[in-house]
Each structure stands twice: as C-alpha cells, then as structure tokens.
Scaffold this motif. Structure first.
Motif, PDB file in Angstrom:
ATOM      1  N   ALA A 188      31.632  -9.143   6.087  1.00 26.06           N
ATOM      2  CA  ALA A 188      30.339  -9.108   5.612  1.00 26.06           C
ATOM      3  C   ALA A 188      29.872 -10.587   5.435  1.00 26.06           C
ATOM      4  CB  ALA A 188      30.293  -8.173   4.184  1.00 26.06           C
ATOM      5  N   LEU A 189      30.615 -11.371   4.847  1.00 27.86           N
ATOM      6  CA  LEU A 189      30.483 -12.607   4.602  1.00 27.86           C
ATOM      7  C   LEU A 189      30.126 -13.262   6.200  1.00 27.86           C
ATOM      8  CD1 LEU A 189      32.732 -13.451   1.634  1.00 27.86           C
ATOM      9  CD2 LEU A 189      30.377 -13.858   1.728  1.00 27.86           C
ATOM     10  N   ALA A 190      30.876 -12.813   6.961  1.00 31.47           N
ATOM     11  CA  ALA A 190      30.661 -13.471   8.088  1.00 31.47           C
ATOM     12  C   ALA A 190      29.365 -13.249   9.003  1.00 31.47           C
ATOM     13  CB  ALA A 190      31.957 -13.176   9.165  1.00 31.47           C
ATOM     14  N   ASP A 191      29.114 -12.010   8.635  1.00 32.64           N
ATOM     15  CA  ASP A 191      27.772 -11.513   9.315  1.00 32.64           C
ATOM     16  C   ASP A 191      26.519 -12.305   8.707  1.00 32.64           C
ATOM     17  OD1 ASP A 191      28.908  -9.563  10.559  1.00 32.64           O
ATOM     18  OD2 ASP A 191      28.562  -7.844   9.335  1.00 32.64           O
ATOM     19  N   ASP A 192      26.744 -13.021   7.306  1.00 36.13           N
ATOM     20  CA  ASP A 192      25.616 -13.783   6.757  1.00 36.13           C
ATOM     21  C   ASP A 192      25.868 -15.190   7.148  1.00 36.13           C
ATOM     22  OD1 ASP A 192      24.242 -11.534   5.950  1.00 36.13           O
ATOM     23  OD2 ASP A 192      25.386 -11.435   3.971  1.00 36.13           O
ATOM     24  N   GLY A 193      26.964 -15.605   7.837  1.00 36.87           N
ATOM     25  CA  GLY A 193      27.169 -16.881   8.098  1.00 36.87           C
ATOM     26  C   GLY A 193      28.232 -17.658   7.373  1.00 36.87           C
ATOM     27  N   PHE A 194      29.133 -17.070   6.336  1.00 39.15           N
ATOM     28  CA  PHE A 194      29.793 -17.691   5.536  1.00 39.15           C
ATOM     29  C   PHE A 194      31.343 -17.491   5.983  1.00 39.15           C
ATOM     30  CE2 PHE A 194      26.047 -16.629   2.928  1.00 39.15           C
ATOM     31  CZ  PHE A 194      25.486 -17.878   2.944  1.00 39.15           C
ATOM     32  N   GLU A 195      32.090 -18.389   5.865  1.00 37.32           N
ATOM     33  CA  GLU A 195      33.561 -18.385   5.842  1.00 37.32           C
ATOM     34  C   GLU A 195      34.388 -18.189   4.877  1.00 37.32           C
ATOM     35  OE1 GLU A 195      36.943 -18.423   8.845  1.00 37.32           O
ATOM     36  OE2 GLU A 195      34.639 -19.109   9.379  1.00 37.32           O
ATOM     37  N   ALA A 196      35.344 -17.215   4.729  1.00 35.72           N
ATOM     38  CA  ALA A 196      35.821 -16.804   3.416  1.00 35.72           C
ATOM     39  C   ALA A 196      37.320 -17.227   3.618  1.00 35.72           C
ATOM     40  CB  ALA A 196      35.793 -15.169   3.412  1.00 35.72           C
ATOM     41  N   THR A 227      19.290 -14.593   1.262  1.00 36.21           N
ATOM     42  CA  THR A 227      20.487 -14.125   2.183  1.00 36.21           C
ATOM     43  C   THR A 227      21.122 -12.948   1.519  1.00 36.21           C
ATOM     44  OG1 THR A 227      20.887 -16.669   1.904  1.00 36.21           O
ATOM     45  CG2 THR A 227      22.799 -15.173   2.614  1.00 36.21           C
ATOM     46  N   GLY A 228      21.603 -12.135   2.750  1.00 36.12           N
ATOM     47  CA  GLY A 228      22.101 -10.848   2.512  1.00 36.12           C
ATOM     48  C   GLY A 228      21.207  -9.799   2.034  1.00 36.12           C
ATOM     49  N   ASN A 229      20.075  -9.991   2.343  1.00 33.85           N
ATOM     50  CA  ASN A 229      19.068  -8.904   2.266  1.00 33.85           C
ATOM     51  C   ASN A 229      18.753  -8.071   3.562  1.00 33.85           C
ATOM     52  OD1 ASN A 229      17.978  -8.948  -0.380  1.00 33.85           O
ATOM     53  ND2 ASN A 229      16.523 -10.526  -0.070  1.00 33.85           N
ATOM     54  N   HIS A 230      19.673  -7.045   3.554  1.00 32.53           N
ATOM     55  CA  HIS A 230      19.806  -6.193   4.769  1.00 32.53           C
ATOM     56  C   HIS A 230      18.889  -5.205   4.709  1.00 32.53           C
ATOM     57  CE1 HIS A 230      23.193  -8.628   6.501  1.00 32.53           C
ATOM     58  NE2 HIS A 230      23.624  -8.532   5.320  1.00 32.53           N
ATOM     59  N   GLY A 231      17.766  -5.105   5.349  1.00 31.25           N
ATOM     60  CA  GLY A 231      16.881  -3.923   5.408  1.00 31.25           C
ATOM     61  C   GLY A 231      15.866  -3.977   4.254  1.00 31.25           C
ATOM     62  N   LEU A 247      26.133  -8.062  -2.352  1.00 31.17           N
ATOM     63  CA  LEU A 247      26.994  -7.580  -1.390  1.00 31.17           C
ATOM     64  C   LEU A 247      28.096  -6.809  -2.299  1.00 31.17           C
ATOM     65  CD1 LEU A 247      28.269  -8.054   1.323  1.00 31.17           C
ATOM     66  CD2 LEU A 247      29.139 -10.532   0.471  1.00 31.17           C
ATOM     67  N   ALA A 248      28.447  -7.139  -3.371  1.00 43.52           N
ATOM     68  CA  ALA A 248      29.138  -6.251  -4.011  1.00 43.52           C
ATOM     69  C   ALA A 248      28.792  -4.863  -4.124  1.00 43.52           C
ATOM     70  CB  ALA A 248      29.535  -6.597  -5.389  1.00 43.52           C
ATOM     71  N   GLN A 249      27.450  -4.483  -4.480  1.00 45.33           N
ATOM     72  CA  GLN A 249      26.930  -3.097  -4.531  1.00 45.33           C
ATOM     73  C   GLN A 249      26.924  -2.536  -3.097  1.00 45.33           C
ATOM     74  OE1 GLN A 249      23.111  -4.479  -6.475  1.00 45.33           O
ATOM     75  NE2 GLN A 249      24.102  -4.026  -8.379  1.00 45.33           N
ATOM     76  N   ARG A 250      26.561  -3.372  -2.134  1.00 44.45           N
ATOM     77  CA  ARG A 250      26.561  -2.661  -0.777  1.00 44.45           C
ATOM     78  C   ARG A 250      27.951  -2.354  -0.366  1.00 44.45           C
ATOM     79  NH1 ARG A 250      26.653  -5.691   4.142  1.00 44.45           N
ATOM     80  NH2 ARG A 250      25.832  -7.544   3.186  1.00 44.45           N
ATOM     81  N   LEU A 251      29.205  -2.952  -0.755  1.00 38.67           N
ATOM     82  CA  LEU A 251      30.125  -2.599  -0.269  1.00 38.67           C
ATOM     83  C   LEU A 251      30.719  -1.313  -1.102  1.00 38.67           C
ATOM     84  CD1 LEU A 251      32.252  -5.776   0.187  1.00 38.67           C
ATOM     85  CD2 LEU A 251      31.350  -4.038   1.984  1.00 38.67           C
ATOM     86  N   GLU A 252      30.268  -1.249  -2.200  1.00 41.61           N
ATOM     87  CA  GLU A 252      30.631  -0.348  -3.114  1.00 41.61           C
ATOM     88  C   GLU A 252      29.841   1.088  -2.591  1.00 41.61           C
ATOM     89  OE1 GLU A 252      30.382   1.008  -7.963  1.00 41.61           O
ATOM     90  OE2 GLU A 252      28.771  -0.101  -7.170  1.00 41.61           O
TER      91      GLU A 252
END
Length: 313
Positions: A167-175, A309-313, A206-211
């Motif tokens: 999910a982070l990679a989709d938003d341009g971040f390396e983990a 950042t991370g506002n998908h939809g 992001l945590a809520q989306r994964l939940e």
C-alpha cells in the motif's frame, strides 16, 4: 583513575566517565550484566547513533533490572556531565504538569555510554529531529507499530507488514521493517512533510483501509476486545508527542532482545516467532555481516507526504 574494576573511571573520546556496578545482573534469566549492556551499546554505536542523533531521547531505566521497577525519564538527570547536549522541548499535556522538559541528545559514543550506565535499557525517540540551535523540525519518518493480539504473533505481523509495504509503494513510499524486540514489529518510511499532522492522518487512513480490506487480520482501533488474534496497526505513533523504540535498542524482556532491522526476505519467510527474535549477541553478528539495513532511512530523496496523500476514491 579508579582501581575498583566494578566502578572504573574510563576515558571515552576525551571525556571522563565513572561507570558503576558493572557486575550487577540486569537480566536475571540470562545472567546479563550492566557491564554487558554498556559493552553492547558501545559495539552498536556506529549503526545506532545515526538513528538517534538530533532526536530528543526518552530513556526507560531499569536500575534494578528487568524484573524490578522501571521508569521513563525525559528530563535529563541533574548529575549529567556538562558535555551531554540537551534541548528544551515543550511538553503540553504532560502527566506531571510540566510545560517543558530538557531532553538529552545522544550525539556521540560518550553520551551513549553515559545513558547505558544509567541502566537505560530502552531508548525511545520521536520521528522528528531538532536543529543545531534547537527548534523542532517537521517529521522525516513515518512509522507503523504492528502489535499482535494473542494468539497472533510476529508471524501475523509479517503478513500485515507485507500488505502495508504494498500500500505504501502504491503511494510512492519505500518501507523498511524492524522487530520491536518484544512481541511485534515496526515499519518505517522516509518522508518529508510541511505539516506535523499529515503523517498521523495518512497513517490512520491507511490503517483503516487495511482493516476494511482484511477484517480477519487487521484492526486499526486500540480497543482490546477487538484485537484478539489480529494485528493492531498503531498509526498513533506518528503523533509528534509520541516516541518509538529506536533501532538497535535493547528491550526489557526476560532475555536481552534487540529491536533489529530486517530484510524483506526475512519477513516473507517468517513462520515462527523464533525466526525473528534476536538477542544482543545475535545483533552484533548481524551488524558484522549485514551492516545497517536501516541506512536508507538516513539520507537520499524523501517523497513528500501531503494532506491528500492516500485519499483513494
């Protein structure tokens, strides 16, 4: 110079420091002494110091060992040597009612050894730094603390870490993952931002989306009854007032385990908690063979984390 081998006066990079009670056992189950704690931190200094430098340090001290009373210490000890650099930080909402605290900055080996001599087994730092004349900079790290609710373990944390990485990679971040040294693990991403609130809000979304996407595995709310058999993604660690255990810090467990950076192939292949449990001796061996797996957090290009950042939809 002191002639007492258990309380020697040592010279470290030109600074004189009296060490004390080196034979005192701080990890009774392992027989690990205060002298060994100091030796460990001195050995880890080359990889540890870059990750705590310029970050106000909160110490977790265990003067009588891991089985006895401990306490957090933000204000630098009154008897600190005059060469220990400090920085005054506002502490609104402090449980002690203090408006500020004078934090130690662990900038060098002498200061690191001084903290270890205080039986500061755990080192905790924020995700932001201070400038050369003080003054708080905006966060440069994003962190997710993955906390398993029994019977889940670090194995389930690894599966969540992989989801977060994607999910982070989709938003341009390396983990970059590390063990907590306790039950769970943490995931870090180097960032830049112009608002200290943006990392927390992004991490929460992001945590809520994964939940929502993985309700049988992930929970984003702190409520204990929701966490059984799942992994809490604690996004609140990005609150500027909060700290997270530093890379290469010891933990106050029965054995001297360490919060250690990981390679992603280790995360992918973890099938048992012991796979990712590392003691002080293991940490020394890993650094000797792998170097600092968290080195990418220290420099290079940092992607901008914006309000949207991370506002998908």
């Amino acid at each position: 110079m002191s002639t007492d081998p258990n309380n020697p006066v040592v010279d470290i990079e030109g600074h004189s420091l009296r060490l004390s009670n080196l034979d005192k056992v701080l990890y009774p189950e392992a027989g690990f002494t205060k002298g060994e704690v100091i030796d460990f931190y001195a050995a880890m200094a080359p990889v540890l110091l870059p990750h705590v430098r310029d970050r106000p340090l909160t110490l977790k001290r265990f003067p009588d060992g891991v089985e006895a009373t401990s306490f957090f210490e933000k204000n630098v000890a009154r008897h600190a040597p005059d060469w220990v650099r400090t920085v005054r930080i506002d502490t609104p909402g402090s449980s002690r009612g203090a408006e500020y605290a004078d934090f130690a900055l662990v900038q060098d080996l002498p200061t690191l050894v001084w903290t270890a001599n205080l039986a500061s087994l755990e080192l905790h730092v924020p995700q932001w730094t201070v400038g050369p004349r003080g003054g708080v900079r905006e966060p440069d790290l994003l962190v997710f603390d993955l906390d398993p609710g029994q019977p889940a373990t670090i194995v389930e944390c690894c599966r969540v870490a992989e989801l977060l990485r994607e999910a982070l990679a989709d938003d341009g971040f390396e983990a970059y993952p590390k063990t907590s040294g306790s039950k769970g693990m943490q995931l870090y991403s180097p960032i830049r931002t112009n608002d200290s609130g943006h990392p927390r809000e992004y991490a929460r979304r992001l945590a809520q989306r994964l939940e929502n996407d993985h309700p049988d595995l992930v929970v984003s709310r702190m409520t204990k009854k929701l966490r059984e058999g799942k992994v809490l993604i604690d996004w609140s660690q990005n609150n500027p007032q909060k700290t997270t255990v530093a890379p290469y810090s010891l933990r106050a467990r029965p054995h001297p385990t360490v919060s250690i950076p990981l390679a992603w192939n280790e995360v992918a292949h973890c099938s048992n908690q012991v796979d990712l449990t590392f003691t002080a001796a293991d940490a020394k061996d890993r650094v000797a063979s792998h170097g600092d797996l968290f080195e990418p957090l220290l420099g290079g290009e940092r992607p901008l984390l914006r309000a949207d950042t991370g506002n998908h939809g």
